[in-house]
Design a protein around this motif. Structure first.
Motif, PDB file in Angstrom:
ATOM      1  N   THR A  63       2.481   3.500 -15.885  1.00  0.00           N
ATOM      2  CA  THR A  63       2.625   4.287 -14.654  1.00  0.00           C
ATOM      3  C   THR A  63       3.789   5.255 -14.764  1.00  0.00           C
ATOM      4  O   THR A  63       3.698   6.413 -14.325  1.00  0.00           O
ATOM      5  CB  THR A  63       2.820   3.348 -13.451  1.00  0.00           C
ATOM      6  OG1 THR A  63       1.745   2.406 -13.406  1.00  0.00           O
ATOM      7  CG2 THR A  63       2.847   4.131 -12.157  1.00  0.00           C
ATOM      8  N   ARG A  67       3.423   9.301 -14.412  1.00  0.00           N
ATOM      9  CA  ARG A  67       4.166  10.073 -13.408  1.00  0.00           C
ATOM     10  C   ARG A  67       5.009  11.156 -14.056  1.00  0.00           C
ATOM     11  O   ARG A  67       5.192  12.240 -13.485  1.00  0.00           O
ATOM     12  CB  ARG A  67       5.033   9.135 -12.576  1.00  0.00           C
ATOM     13  CG  ARG A  67       4.222   8.279 -11.599  1.00  0.00           C
ATOM     14  CD  ARG A  67       5.078   7.248 -10.907  1.00  0.00           C
ATOM     15  NE  ARG A  67       4.314   6.545  -9.876  1.00  0.00           N
ATOM     16  CZ  ARG A  67       4.693   5.410  -9.312  1.00  0.00           C
ATOM     17  NH1 ARG A  67       5.843   4.843  -9.685  1.00  0.00           N
ATOM     18  NH2 ARG A  67       3.949   4.852  -8.394  1.00  0.00           N
ATOM     19  N   ALA A  72       5.111  12.687  -9.803  1.00  0.00           N
ATOM     20  CA  ALA A  72       5.448  11.397  -9.204  1.00  0.00           C
ATOM     21  C   ALA A  72       4.389  10.901  -8.233  1.00  0.00           C
ATOM     22  O   ALA A  72       4.201   9.692  -8.067  1.00  0.00           O
ATOM     23  CB  ALA A  72       6.801  11.494  -8.500  1.00  0.00           C
ATOM     24  N   ASP A  73       3.687  11.823  -7.566  1.00  0.00           N
ATOM     25  CA  ASP A  73       2.697  11.429  -6.558  1.00  0.00           C
ATOM     26  C   ASP A  73       1.264  11.472  -7.092  1.00  0.00           C
ATOM     27  O   ASP A  73       0.308  11.410  -6.313  1.00  0.00           O
ATOM     28  CB  ASP A  73       2.800  12.353  -5.338  1.00  0.00           C
ATOM     29  CG  ASP A  73       4.156  12.251  -4.657  1.00  0.00           C
ATOM     30  OD1 ASP A  73       4.737  11.154  -4.658  1.00  0.00           O
ATOM     31  OD2 ASP A  73       4.621  13.288  -4.145  1.00  0.00           O
ATOM     32  N   SER A  74       1.121  11.560  -8.390  1.00  0.00           N
ATOM     33  CA  SER A  74      -0.222  11.748  -8.957  1.00  0.00           C
ATOM     34  C   SER A  74      -1.011  10.458  -9.097  1.00  0.00           C
ATOM     35  O   SER A  74      -2.247  10.480  -9.092  1.00  0.00           O
ATOM     36  CB  SER A  74      -0.108  12.405 -10.334  1.00  0.00           C
ATOM     37  OG  SER A  74       0.585  11.545 -11.236  1.00  0.00           O
ATOM     38  N   VAL A  76      -2.837   7.014  -8.447  1.00  0.00           N
ATOM     39  CA  VAL A  76      -3.549   6.327  -7.367  1.00  0.00           C
ATOM     40  C   VAL A  76      -3.926   4.936  -7.857  1.00  0.00           C
ATOM     41  O   VAL A  76      -4.490   4.779  -8.943  1.00  0.00           O
ATOM     42  CB  VAL A  76      -4.825   7.088  -6.962  1.00  0.00           C
ATOM     43  CG1 VAL A  76      -5.635   6.296  -5.949  1.00  0.00           C
ATOM     44  CG2 VAL A  76      -4.457   8.459  -6.409  1.00  0.00           C
ATOM     45  N   TYR A  80      -4.726   2.477  -2.288  1.00  0.00           N
ATOM     46  CA  TYR A  80      -4.001   3.722  -2.027  1.00  0.00           C
ATOM     47  C   TYR A  80      -4.576   4.462  -0.830  1.00  0.00           C
ATOM     48  O   TYR A  80      -3.830   4.985   0.015  1.00  0.00           O
ATOM     49  CB  TYR A  80      -4.051   4.599  -3.269  1.00  0.00           C
ATOM     50  CG  TYR A  80      -3.265   5.894  -3.159  1.00  0.00           C
ATOM     51  CD1 TYR A  80      -1.932   5.937  -3.540  1.00  0.00           C
ATOM     52  CD2 TYR A  80      -3.860   7.069  -2.692  1.00  0.00           C
ATOM     53  CE1 TYR A  80      -1.204   7.118  -3.456  1.00  0.00           C
ATOM     54  CE2 TYR A  80      -3.147   8.250  -2.599  1.00  0.00           C
ATOM     55  CZ  TYR A  80      -1.829   8.274  -2.986  1.00  0.00           C
ATOM     56  OH  TYR A  80      -1.108   9.442  -2.891  1.00  0.00           O
ATOM     57  N   THR A 137     -11.206   8.669  -4.902  1.00  0.00           N
ATOM     58  CA  THR A 137     -10.159   9.344  -5.673  1.00  0.00           C
ATOM     59  C   THR A 137     -10.683  10.619  -6.306  1.00  0.00           C
ATOM     60  O   THR A 137     -10.014  11.658  -6.276  1.00  0.00           O
ATOM     61  CB  THR A 137      -9.606   8.404  -6.762  1.00  0.00           C
ATOM     62  OG1 THR A 137      -9.038   7.250  -6.148  1.00  0.00           O
ATOM     63  CG2 THR A 137      -8.536   9.095  -7.589  1.00  0.00           C
ATOM     64  N   ARG A 141      -9.089  14.045  -5.254  1.00  0.00           N
ATOM     65  CA  ARG A 141      -8.343  14.677  -6.348  1.00  0.00           C
ATOM     66  C   ARG A 141      -9.334  15.263  -7.366  1.00  0.00           C
ATOM     67  O   ARG A 141      -9.429  14.782  -8.497  1.00  0.00           O
ATOM     68  CB  ARG A 141      -7.442  13.646  -7.033  1.00  0.00           C
ATOM     69  CG  ARG A 141      -6.478  12.914  -6.095  1.00  0.00           C
ATOM     70  CD  ARG A 141      -5.248  13.741  -5.815  1.00  0.00           C
ATOM     71  NE  ARG A 141      -4.338  13.085  -4.889  1.00  0.00           N
ATOM     72  CZ  ARG A 141      -3.387  12.205  -5.231  1.00  0.00           C
ATOM     73  NH1 ARG A 141      -3.277  11.843  -6.493  1.00  0.00           N
ATOM     74  NH2 ARG A 141      -2.581  11.698  -4.327  1.00  0.00           N
TER      75      ARG A 141
END
Length: 385
Positions: A63, A67, A72-74, A76, A80, A137, A141
């Motif tokens: 992880t 990131r 950092a927010d990518s 899932v 989530y 997801t 995304r």
């Protein structure tokens, strides 16, 4: 290309509480309150790619690397996305998506059972939630989906099939997928363009493998079975759970596990009698890789060896789409709604009436692919001379 720094450092400070000191004392640990981890990295992603995999044991830093590479927010992970309580899963997808796009995406990742589409997220099994969360997801995304703990909550076969289905869906729709995997058994099923193998103590590198990692072939063993085998599949079928008493039934096994089911009925006609596909259903653990279509076509090829036409009517959107492009199926009736009064009265009297496709969008097809006369004789579809 995307690159990460040559050395990656993460530092976490924790409050010294009584229990903190108890843990340190019990296990003879130092009482410093700062935890530091470092990775030596040499990461350069290919310029062109669709699917990447970061694989390694728990706590290896998958992880963290993701990131660093993608933001950092990518990332899932399970849980989530919030899901609306008391509403069907379709209501959890973006407002701008049409129902055809939603159900198409659900089917693409291997969640292709319409009765389950109307359920709330909380009513699904862990395997169902995993597939639905994956579809969500990809919807939320579409350009880059980074999925943590891919398949960790499902068994090996389901995880592998889901990997193949997800990669296929992304390559078909466009965009990119990065899967973070604890279990290496799923890696080759993605047929990834690159792999980052998180081996503790070694430099973290990206290996470009596009075209060199292939999904292993899935071997099907097909057997003719008693119609009681339908009980293993009936709750996964998208229509009536019943099966006709005259059905000729077949099951496909993968590694000894029942994976798909097809039933066939004789099609009475004064001038051109033939056969009609009655039921085809794929177990949820094996959905998303075309196994149901392959099973359907194989059984159709057996019955075409009788010299009689083999017909099929379906309302499943994914199957309609597939058959409309397939060279082994000819469209006999374009998608549309059949009147509830259609069909002869004799169908109602014999019990066939309850299987008629009325009041919903369906399409008709005839199998025009090759016949398998030798296999048909082995299965008893064609009598031996």
């Amino acid at each position: 290309m995307t690159s990460a720094a040559s050395q990656l450092r993460r530092e976490v400070t924790v409050e010294r509480t009584p229990r903190f000191y108890q843990v340190c004392g019990k296990f003879d640990l130092p009482t410093d309150a700062t935890s530091v981890r470092e990775w030596n990295v040499d990461l350069t992603l290919p310029d062109e790619w669709s699917v990447g995999v970061i694989v390694g044991p728990s706590m290896a830093g998958k992880t963290t690397i993701a990131r660093e590479l993608f933001g950092a927010d990518s990332v899932v992970d399970a849980g989530y996305w919030p899901w609306p309580a008391g509403k069907c899963i379709a209501d959890g997808f973006p407002d701008g998506m049409g129902i055809d796009e939603i159900t198409g995406l659900l089917s693409a990742v291997g969640f292709s059972s319409p009765p389950d589409w109307k359920k709330p997220h909380g009513a699904l099994s862990n395997g169902g939630k995993f597939r639905v969360d994956l579809a969500r997801t990809l919807a939320e995304r579409p350009e880059l989906a980074v999925v943590d703990e891919f398949g960790s909550l499902v068994h090996q076969q389901a995880r592998q099939v889901a990997a193949a289905a997800a990669a296929k869906a992304v390559r078909r729709r466009g965009g990119k997928l990065v899967a973070l995997c604890v279990h290496p058994d799923a890696v080759e099923y993605f047929e990834p363009d690159w792999i980052i193998d998180m081996i503790p103590g070694e430099i973290v590198r990206c290996q470009a493998v596009r075209g060199s990692v292939r999904r292993p072939p899935i071997q099907l063993e097909i057997a003719r079975v008693n119609r009681k085998a339908w009980d293993l599949f009936r709750h996964h079928h998208y229509l009536d759970h019943a099966i006709h008493a005259s059905s000729k039934c077949f099951v496909a096994f993968v590694d000894g596990q029942p994976a798909a089911f097809t039933a066939v009925l004789p099609f009475p006609h004064a001038v051109k009698p033939g056969w009609r596909e009655h039921r085809t259903v794929c177990h949820p653990d094996y959905q998303g890789i075309g196994l149901g279509n392959r099973m359907s076509e194989y059984v159709a090829s057996l019955f075409r060896a009788t010299g009689k036409p083999y017909m099929s009517t379906t309302s499943h959107p994914a199957m309609i789409k597939y058959r409309a492009r397939s060279p082994v199926w000819a469209v006999t009736r374009k998608p549309g709604i059949v009147s509830g009064s259609a069909g002869p009265k004799s169908n109602q009297q014999t019990g066939l009436g309850r299987t008629l496709s009325t009041g919903r969008i369906t399409a008709g097809f005839q199998y025009v692919g090759p016949a398998r006369p030798e296999e048909a004789r082995k299965f008893g579809v064609v009598k031996c001379d």
